[in-house]
Write a protein that holds these residues in place. Structure first.
Motif, PDB file in Angstrom:
ATOM      1  N   THR A   1       0.771  -1.375   0.000  1.00 58.94           N
ATOM      2  CA  THR A   1       0.015   0.149  -0.024  1.00 58.94           C
ATOM      3  C   THR A   1       0.896   1.169  -0.082  1.00 58.94           C
ATOM      4  N   GLY A   2       2.183   0.975   0.256  1.00 58.80           N
ATOM      5  CA  GLY A   2       3.138   2.441   0.350  1.00 58.80           C
ATOM      6  C   GLY A   2       4.437   2.005   0.664  1.00 58.80           C
ATOM      7  N   MET A   3       5.070   3.001   1.222  1.00 58.48           N
ATOM      8  CA  MET A   3       6.529   2.762   1.519  1.00 58.48           C
ATOM      9  C   MET A   3       6.954   2.019   3.065  1.00 58.48           C
ATOM     10  N   LEU A   4       7.853   1.376   2.922  1.00 61.68           N
ATOM     11  CA  LEU A   4       8.225   0.532   4.104  1.00 61.68           C
ATOM     12  C   LEU A   4       9.466   1.275   4.909  1.00 61.68           C
ATOM     13  N   ARG A   5       9.532   1.053   6.289  1.00 66.41           N
ATOM     14  CA  ARG A   5      10.568   1.274   7.096  1.00 66.41           C
ATOM     15  C   ARG A   5      10.616   0.181   8.116  1.00 66.41           C
ATOM     16  N   LEU A   6      11.821  -0.584   8.018  1.00 70.96           N
ATOM     17  CA  LEU A   6      12.212  -1.267   9.258  1.00 70.96           C
ATOM     18  C   LEU A   6      12.867  -0.382  10.526  1.00 70.96           C
ATOM     19  N   VAL A   7      12.151  -0.743  11.559  1.00 72.72           N
ATOM     20  CA  VAL A   7      12.196   0.030  12.661  1.00 72.72           C
ATOM     21  C   VAL A   7      12.659  -0.806  14.021  1.00 72.72           C
ATOM     22  N   GLY A   8      13.742  -0.584  14.685  1.00 75.36           N
ATOM     23  CA  GLY A   8      14.221  -1.488  15.806  1.00 75.36           C
ATOM     24  C   GLY A   8      14.118  -0.558  17.186  1.00 75.36           C
ATOM     25  N   GLY A   9      13.571  -1.434  18.293  1.00 66.96           N
ATOM     26  CA  GLY A   9      13.471  -0.906  19.549  1.00 66.96           C
ATOM     27  C   GLY A   9      13.658  -1.754  20.638  1.00 66.96           C
ATOM     28  N   ALA A  10      13.530  -1.376  21.983  1.00 67.59           N
ATOM     29  CA  ALA A  10      13.741  -2.248  23.147  1.00 67.59           C
ATOM     30  C   ALA A  10      12.735  -3.451  22.945  1.00 67.59           C
ATOM     31  N   THR A  11      11.562  -3.438  22.269  1.00 71.53           N
ATOM     32  CA  THR A  11      10.602  -4.436  22.219  1.00 71.53           C
ATOM     33  C   THR A  11      10.915  -5.245  20.974  1.00 71.53           C
ATOM     34  N   GLY A  12      11.746  -5.089  20.167  1.00 76.81           N
ATOM     35  CA  GLY A  12      12.183  -5.864  19.077  1.00 76.81           C
ATOM     36  C   GLY A  12      12.184  -5.049  17.723  1.00 76.81           C
TER      37      GLY A  12
ATOM     38  N   THR B   1       3.355  -4.154  10.152  1.00 74.23           N
ATOM     39  CA  THR B   1       2.789  -5.432   9.632  1.00 74.23           C
ATOM     40  C   THR B   1       3.113  -6.547  10.694  1.00 74.23           C
ATOM     41  N   THR B   2       2.348  -7.731  10.342  1.00 70.23           N
ATOM     42  CA  THR B   2       2.379  -8.474  11.370  1.00 70.23           C
ATOM     43  C   THR B   2       2.682  -9.892  10.714  1.00 70.23           C
ATOM     44  N   ASN B   3       3.048 -10.833  11.583  1.00 70.63           N
ATOM     45  CA  ASN B   3       3.293 -12.341  11.293  1.00 70.63           C
ATOM     46  C   ASN B   3       4.320 -12.645  10.333  1.00 70.63           C
TER      47      ASN B   3
ATOM     48  N   GLY C   1      14.961 -15.584  11.114  1.00 71.32           N
ATOM     49  CA  GLY C   1      14.444 -16.088  12.548  1.00 71.32           C
ATOM     50  C   GLY C   1      14.025 -14.784  13.365  1.00 71.32           C
ATOM     51  N   PHE C   2      14.496 -13.683  12.927  1.00 71.31           N
ATOM     52  CA  PHE C   2      14.078 -12.479  13.771  1.00 71.31           C
ATOM     53  C   PHE C   2      12.340 -12.223  13.472  1.00 71.31           C
ATOM     54  N   ALA C   3      11.586 -12.298  14.361  1.00 71.27           N
ATOM     55  CA  ALA C   3      10.134 -12.331  14.383  1.00 71.27           C
ATOM     56  C   ALA C   3       9.854 -10.621  14.282  1.00 71.27           C
ATOM     57  N   LEU C   4       9.117 -10.352  13.551  1.00 70.03           N
ATOM     58  CA  LEU C   4       8.506  -8.891  13.443  1.00 70.03           C
ATOM     59  C   LEU C   4       7.478  -8.857  14.385  1.00 70.03           C
ATOM     60  N   ASP C   5       7.498  -7.818  15.364  1.00 71.97           N
ATOM     61  CA  ASP C   5       6.519  -7.695  16.908  1.00 71.97           C
ATOM     62  C   ASP C   5       5.012  -7.634  15.975  1.00 71.97           C
TER      63      ASP C   5
ATOM     64  N   ARG D   1       9.673  -8.035  -0.134  1.00 69.86           N
ATOM     65  CA  ARG D   1      10.829  -9.141   0.017  1.00 69.86           C
ATOM     66  C   ARG D   1      11.433  -8.907   1.232  1.00 69.86           C
ATOM     67  N   LEU D   2      11.890  -9.851   1.878  1.00 68.87           N
ATOM     68  CA  LEU D   2      12.607  -9.602   3.168  1.00 68.87           C
ATOM     69  C   LEU D   2      13.972 -10.304   3.109  1.00 68.87           C
ATOM     70  N   GLY D   3      14.945  -9.941   3.821  1.00 68.18           N
ATOM     71  CA  GLY D   3      16.367 -10.767   3.870  1.00 68.18           C
ATOM     72  C   GLY D   3      17.196 -10.339   4.856  1.00 68.18           C
TER      73      GLY D   3
END
Length: 342
Positions: free
Chosen positions: A6-17, A47-49, A54-58, A326-328
């Protein structure tokens, strides 16, 4: 089940994952858009699931969904970051006048609290300072390109004291880093030069080279610029740093570029996998994140016994439009100085 793009993507990391945010721009149906009398809105949703090596997206419940009302239906560029206290900040472009304004603020309750509204200049490519984690969302430094030609850094702002931008270098796009392991105050990875390309966009994407430069503590003098990518020229990129090593993913008018480099400009170009894209396809919206450190209980390894250092995502494109997300992950080669190998 594939996820609709639906639009742009951004990977974000924090204390919760880790979260993978995606934007969607449409009619302003939320209460905040109606309350502000704005006909459109952009929603930033985790996004979910999904997993990356091996790194799960919260789950979405761990991260705020952010709604920004707007006057026009144009999809804006944006960025999200998470502070040490787990508060969230967002920076997003605001269309509706002669220029694209830049909005920067905290985003805890599904809305953007905006102490910093930067107008009277045409902004693009908003990002947050990387390589360090702000204590709170209100203390996050942001950057953007002013009038399509200057990379600027914006210190934190308050209602009483709006931030004044600091001019850094001439650039079409860029990311600013603070590397605690180096004496220099800042490091810049930025794009210069450029030509129009009809390959990557019907309207023509700007292509250019990527450079690395330091900036002194006074924020007045740039160091010597080192070339990271000259050929092929690129249309867009993202980059992050871990333990003094950078990883860059770039979209080009040929195959995508995967590059490791250090602060001396020593580079290693990684091979793009043969099955990485379909024939005649290209990537758009690359996003990169340094993988978080794992505890012994959380740690895992791939079949080579190594844990990825960088995660990335992008949208696979064809002449029919977006095909999917696509993820990598990137595992640094086992050498004392990987970037010096290339």
């Amino acid at each position: 089940m594939s996820l609709e793009v639906t639009g742009m993507l951004r990977l974000v990391g924090g204390a919760t994952g880790i979260a993978l945010y995606m934007s969607k721009t449409g009619e302003g149906t939320s209460k905040i858009s109606e309350a502000n009398g704005m006909p459109y809105e952009t929603t930033l949703t985790p996004t979910t699931n999904r997993k990356i090596e091996g790194f799960a997206l919260d789950a979405a419940s761990s991260w705020p969904t952010i709604i920004i009302p707007q006057w026009l239906p144009t999809a804006p560029d944006w960025a999200v970051t998470v502070a040490a206290d787990n508060s969230t900040a967002a920076a997003i472009l605001a269309f509706g006048g002669a220029d694209n304004a830049l909005l920067i603020g905290s985003a805890e309750d599904g809305t953007l609290d905006i102490p910093n509204i930067l107008e009277d200049t045409d902004y693009s490519n908003p990002r947050f300072l990387r390589g360090t984690v702000p204590a709170s969302a209100a203390q996050a430094y942001a950057s953007a390109i002013a009038n399509g030609e200057t990379l600027m850094l914006f210190p934190p702002a308050s209602v009483k004291q709006p931030a004044k931008g600091i001019k850094l270098v001439s650039a079409l796009s860029g990311v600013v880093f603070q590397d605690a392991s180096n004496d220099s105050a800042l490091w810049l990875v930025y794009q210069q030069g450029g030509k129009e390309s009809a390959v990557l966009s019907p309207t023509g994407a700007v292509l250019g080279s990527v450079k690395l430069s330091s900036f002194d503590k006074s924020l007045k003098t740039a160091g010597h610029a080192v070339s990271i990518i000259d050929d092929p020229v690129i249309s867009e990129f993202d980059v992050d740093i871990r333990d003094g090593l950078y990883f860059l993913l770039a979209a080009t008018d040929s195959i995508p570029q995967l590059v490791l480099f250090d602060t001396n400009g020593a580079t290693t170009k990684l091979d793009w996998p043969a099955n990485g894209l379909g024939e005649g396809h290209w990537i758009a919206g690359p996003t990169v994140l340094a993988a978080p450190a794992l505890s012994p209980d959380e740690a895992f390894s791939n079949n080579q016994g190594q844990t990825p250092e960088f995660l990335f995502a992008f949208i696979e494109m064809s002449d029919k439009g977006p095909l999917g997300i696509r993820l990598g992950a990137i595992t640094v080669p086992p050498t004392d100085n990987p970037a010096a190998a290339g």
